[in-house]
Motif scaffolding. Structure first.
Motif, PDB file in Angstrom:
ATOM      1  N   ILE A   1     -59.095   8.248  -2.166  1.00  0.00           N
ATOM      2  CA  ILE A   1     -60.773   8.351  -2.017  1.00  0.00           C
ATOM      3  C   ILE A   1     -61.274   7.532  -1.268  1.00  0.00           C
ATOM      4  O   ILE A   1     -60.914   6.208  -1.282  1.00  0.00           O
ATOM      5  CB  ILE A   1     -61.395   8.429  -3.399  1.00  0.00           C
ATOM      6  CG1 ILE A   1     -60.733   9.576  -4.125  1.00  0.00           C
ATOM      7  CG2 ILE A   1     -62.698   8.405  -3.183  1.00  0.00           C
ATOM      8  CD1 ILE A   1     -61.265   9.651  -5.715  1.00  0.00           C
TER       9      ILE A   1
ATOM     10  N   PHE B   1     -73.003  13.159 -14.713  1.00  0.00           N
ATOM     11  CA  PHE B   1     -71.940  12.268 -14.040  1.00  0.00           C
ATOM     12  C   PHE B   1     -71.350  11.297 -15.172  1.00  0.00           C
ATOM     13  O   PHE B   1     -71.992  11.238 -16.402  1.00  0.00           O
ATOM     14  CB  PHE B   1     -72.780  11.242 -13.238  1.00  0.00           C
ATOM     15  CG  PHE B   1     -72.089  10.030 -12.770  1.00  0.00           C
ATOM     16  CD1 PHE B   1     -71.226   9.882 -11.787  1.00  0.00           C
ATOM     17  CD2 PHE B   1     -72.069   8.881 -13.640  1.00  0.00           C
ATOM     18  CE1 PHE B   1     -70.614   8.739 -11.497  1.00  0.00           C
ATOM     19  CE2 PHE B   1     -71.653   7.763 -13.348  1.00  0.00           C
ATOM     20  CZ  PHE B   1     -70.697   7.827 -12.024  1.00  0.00           C
TER      21      PHE B   1
ATOM     22  N   HIS C   1     -64.899   6.778  -0.031  1.00  0.00           N
ATOM     23  CA  HIS C   1     -66.039   6.122  -0.768  1.00  0.00           C
ATOM     24  C   HIS C   1     -66.491   7.292  -1.802  1.00  0.00           C
ATOM     25  O   HIS C   1     -66.188   8.087  -2.001  1.00  0.00           O
ATOM     26  CB  HIS C   1     -66.927   6.130   0.508  1.00  0.00           C
ATOM     27  CG  HIS C   1     -67.391   7.431   1.072  1.00  0.00           C
ATOM     28  ND1 HIS C   1     -66.731   8.242   1.767  1.00  0.00           N
ATOM     29  CD2 HIS C   1     -68.593   8.235   0.663  1.00  0.00           C
ATOM     30  CE1 HIS C   1     -67.459   9.190   2.089  1.00  0.00           C
ATOM     31  NE2 HIS C   1     -68.510   9.400   1.620  1.00  0.00           N
ATOM     32  N   VAL C   2     -67.594   6.625  -2.565  1.00  0.00           N
ATOM     33  CA  VAL C   2     -68.320   7.081  -3.321  1.00  0.00           C
ATOM     34  C   VAL C   2     -69.777   6.765  -3.147  1.00  0.00           C
ATOM     35  O   VAL C   2     -70.139   5.845  -2.563  1.00  0.00           O
ATOM     36  CB  VAL C   2     -68.257   6.290  -4.916  1.00  0.00           C
ATOM     37  CG1 VAL C   2     -69.105   6.682  -5.875  1.00  0.00           C
ATOM     38  CG2 VAL C   2     -66.674   6.611  -5.408  1.00  0.00           C
ATOM     39  N   ASN C   3     -70.465   7.682  -3.308  1.00  0.00           N
ATOM     40  CA  ASN C   3     -71.998   7.508  -2.864  1.00  0.00           C
ATOM     41  C   ASN C   3     -72.823   7.652  -4.197  1.00  0.00           C
ATOM     42  O   ASN C   3     -72.497   8.535  -5.150  1.00  0.00           O
ATOM     43  CB  ASN C   3     -72.560   8.933  -2.074  1.00  0.00           C
ATOM     44  CG  ASN C   3     -72.283   8.811  -0.352  1.00  0.00           C
ATOM     45  OD1 ASN C   3     -71.130   8.290  -0.312  1.00  0.00           O
ATOM     46  ND2 ASN C   3     -72.974   9.370   0.228  1.00  0.00           N
ATOM     47  N   ILE C   4     -73.764   6.669  -4.234  1.00  0.00           N
ATOM     48  CA  ILE C   4     -74.628   6.543  -5.399  1.00  0.00           C
ATOM     49  C   ILE C   4     -76.071   6.563  -4.958  1.00  0.00           C
ATOM     50  O   ILE C   4     -76.366   5.983  -3.751  1.00  0.00           O
ATOM     51  CB  ILE C   4     -74.191   5.371  -6.489  1.00  0.00           C
ATOM     52  CG1 ILE C   4     -74.560   4.056  -5.792  1.00  0.00           C
ATOM     53  CG2 ILE C   4     -72.853   5.545  -6.864  1.00  0.00           C
ATOM     54  CD1 ILE C   4     -74.359   2.838  -6.732  1.00  0.00           C
TER      55      ILE C   4
ATOM     56  N   ILE D   1     -68.470   1.739  -1.552  1.00  0.00           N
ATOM     57  CA  ILE D   1     -69.464   2.387  -2.318  1.00  0.00           C
ATOM     58  C   ILE D   1     -70.611   2.581  -1.347  1.00  0.00           C
ATOM     59  O   ILE D   1     -71.123   1.482  -1.082  1.00  0.00           O
ATOM     60  CB  ILE D   1     -69.902   1.790  -3.615  1.00  0.00           C
ATOM     61  CG1 ILE D   1     -68.670   1.504  -4.476  1.00  0.00           C
ATOM     62  CG2 ILE D   1     -71.109   2.261  -4.372  1.00  0.00           C
ATOM     63  CD1 ILE D   1     -68.845   0.672  -5.821  1.00  0.00           C
TER      64      ILE D   1
ATOM     65  N   PHE E   1     -67.292   6.396 -12.637  1.00  0.00           N
ATOM     66  CA  PHE E   1     -66.146   6.273 -11.413  1.00  0.00           C
ATOM     67  C   PHE E   1     -65.148   5.077 -11.839  1.00  0.00           C
ATOM     68  O   PHE E   1     -65.661   4.152 -12.532  1.00  0.00           O
ATOM     69  CB  PHE E   1     -66.553   6.055 -10.005  1.00  0.00           C
ATOM     70  CG  PHE E   1     -67.528   5.064  -9.681  1.00  0.00           C
ATOM     71  CD1 PHE E   1     -66.957   3.925  -9.285  1.00  0.00           C
ATOM     72  CD2 PHE E   1     -68.820   5.086  -9.798  1.00  0.00           C
ATOM     73  CE1 PHE E   1     -67.965   2.744  -8.977  1.00  0.00           C
ATOM     74  CE2 PHE E   1     -69.696   4.102  -9.473  1.00  0.00           C
ATOM     75  CZ  PHE E   1     -69.165   2.710  -9.031  1.00  0.00           C
TER      76      PHE E   1
END
Length: 133
Positions: free
Chosen positions: A6, A73, A8-11, A57, A76
């Motif tokens: 993975i 949600f 990236h993660v978007n918040i 992130i 993560f």
């Protein structure tokens, strides 16, 4: 498709939460910010925290932020290369409450983990790379 990781993660966070994000992700957890100056100068709409050379992130401050409500949600998870006791000590030193402990099964197998919440309500699993005994 041959996925290797993975990326990236978007918040999303509230527009007035940038300093809280920096205090939590940089100061408490030790993740270096990227493009924060460019965000503050109005050149970018997001900034990021570097987890390692292969993962980040992305953080997008928005006027219409709604904290996670447990419906869409859960959390993560990140894997760290240090013992769970070192993680606990770092969190304690930073004044971050551990919500729960676990030994969850994930992509890397079972390993000790702790769960913490960021200032915006996102639950984060911090899992060691050491397998559970």
């Amino acid at each position: 498709m041959d996925v290797s990781a993975i990326d990236h993660v978007n918040i999303r966070i509230p527009t007035d939460g940038v300093e809280d994000a920096v205090a939590f992700y940089r100061d408490a957890l030790g993740f270096e910010p990227e493009n924060l100056d460019r965000f503050r100068d109005g050149e970018r709409t997001i900034f990021s925290f570097r987890l390692n050379e292969d993962a980040i992130i992305h953080v997008r401050p928005v006027d219409t932020f709604s904290p996670p409500d447990g419906e869409g949600f859960d959390h993560f998870a990140i894997v760290v290369d240090e013992p769970i006791e070192a993680v606990r000590e770092r969190l304690d030193d930073a004044g971050i409450e551990i919500e729960r402990d676990g030994n969850p099964l994930g992509a890397t197998g079972r390993a000790p983990a702790v769960y913490v919440r960021d200032p915006f309500g996102f639950l984060i699993e911090i899992k060691t790379s050491e397998p559970a005994e």
